[in-house]
Design a protein around this motif. Sequence first.
Motif, PDB file in Angstrom:
ATOM      1  N   GLU A  16      51.919 -20.511  14.345  1.00  0.00           N
ATOM      2  CA  GLU A  16      52.919 -19.912  13.469  1.00  0.00           C
ATOM      3  C   GLU A  16      52.290 -18.719  12.774  1.00  0.00           C
ATOM      4  N   HIS A  53      60.354 -17.840  13.050  1.00  0.00           N
ATOM      5  CA  HIS A  53      59.636 -18.862  13.814  1.00  0.00           C
ATOM      6  C   HIS A  53      59.535 -18.363  15.252  1.00  0.00           C
ATOM      7  N   ASN A  81      57.750 -19.181  19.437  1.00  0.00           N
ATOM      8  CA  ASN A  81      57.092 -20.096  20.355  1.00  0.00           C
ATOM      9  C   ASN A  81      56.817 -19.360  21.664  1.00  0.00           C
ATOM     10  N   GLN A 122      63.595 -23.845  13.643  1.00  0.00           N
ATOM     11  CA  GLN A 122      62.502 -24.100  14.576  1.00  0.00           C
ATOM     12  C   GLN A 122      62.945 -23.758  15.998  1.00  0.00           C
ATOM     13  N   GLY A 169      57.534 -29.505  17.343  1.00  0.00           N
ATOM     14  CA  GLY A 169      56.239 -29.103  16.811  1.00  0.00           C
ATOM     15  C   GLY A 169      55.259 -30.230  16.671  1.00  0.00           C
ATOM     16  N   THR A 189      66.632 -24.899  19.827  1.00  0.00           N
ATOM     17  CA  THR A 189      66.570 -24.464  18.435  1.00  0.00           C
ATOM     18  C   THR A 189      67.200 -25.523  17.538  1.00  0.00           C
ATOM     19  N   GLU A 190      66.712 -25.574  16.318  1.00  0.00           N
ATOM     20  CA  GLU A 190      67.242 -26.522  15.341  1.00  0.00           C
ATOM     21  C   GLU A 190      68.392 -25.880  14.585  1.00  0.00           C
TER      22      GLU A 190
END
Length: 250
Positions: A46, A61, A63, A80, A140, A208-209
Amino acid sequence: MRGEELRKRALLARALVRTTIARYQTNPEVNPRSLKFRKNIHGKPEVDWQHSDDWNPPPLHFNLSHTSSLIACGVTLDSQIGIDVEEKQRKTKNNILAFARRYFSCYEVELLTAISDLEVQRQEFIKLWTLKEAYVKALGRGFSGAPFKTFAIQFRATKTGNLHPSGNLKFMASEIVVESFDDSTILTSNWQFALLELAGSHYAAICTEMDGTPGKYKAPIKLTVWKTIPLLEDKCVSGTDAVVAIGGLT
């Protein structure tokens, strides 16, 4: 040679992360080269933003995922994200079903078993693997914190709301959901997925959240895809033949 390839890939990945994050961060005084990174307790990278009295860093965020020929970086605001890319021609050393029985849920194994065409079965296996990787990375927690067997990826036809009997993503407009057997607090409605085909050669899964506020409207994923070669090319390829939506995005 292998070590040299890994070093080159690591350099390209770092350049891609800095280039991509620079596109979304709001402080023009922040040089992408000055960005610092850290890892959470499970090893997920991160941004380590440097706070100041007159500037609050953006809630970004990101990844990363890569194959031998492609590096993907996903960036979100306020949520996230997990991303995974796999080559469509990826080979497995073991029999597909034997491998699935070792790592997948019973539901997913049954879906694969029902597919008689071995090439279609292999493609569906890769899609499932890509989606599961993206979900674990969005959490995560790392693979040990969310083993593949503890949850199932399911495909629901958006018009009928029923589970598709074969699991073949090619033939339906589908919503992709996750059912967790290990942690009841991880609700299906908290996560959104997108499954894409990139340049006809790779599958990409994005998880994705969402905002879990009860009664809040579930907005579709707004996804923009860029093709980037650091310092050489940076163009939006959304809406082109280079990006084909297979499932999710609802």
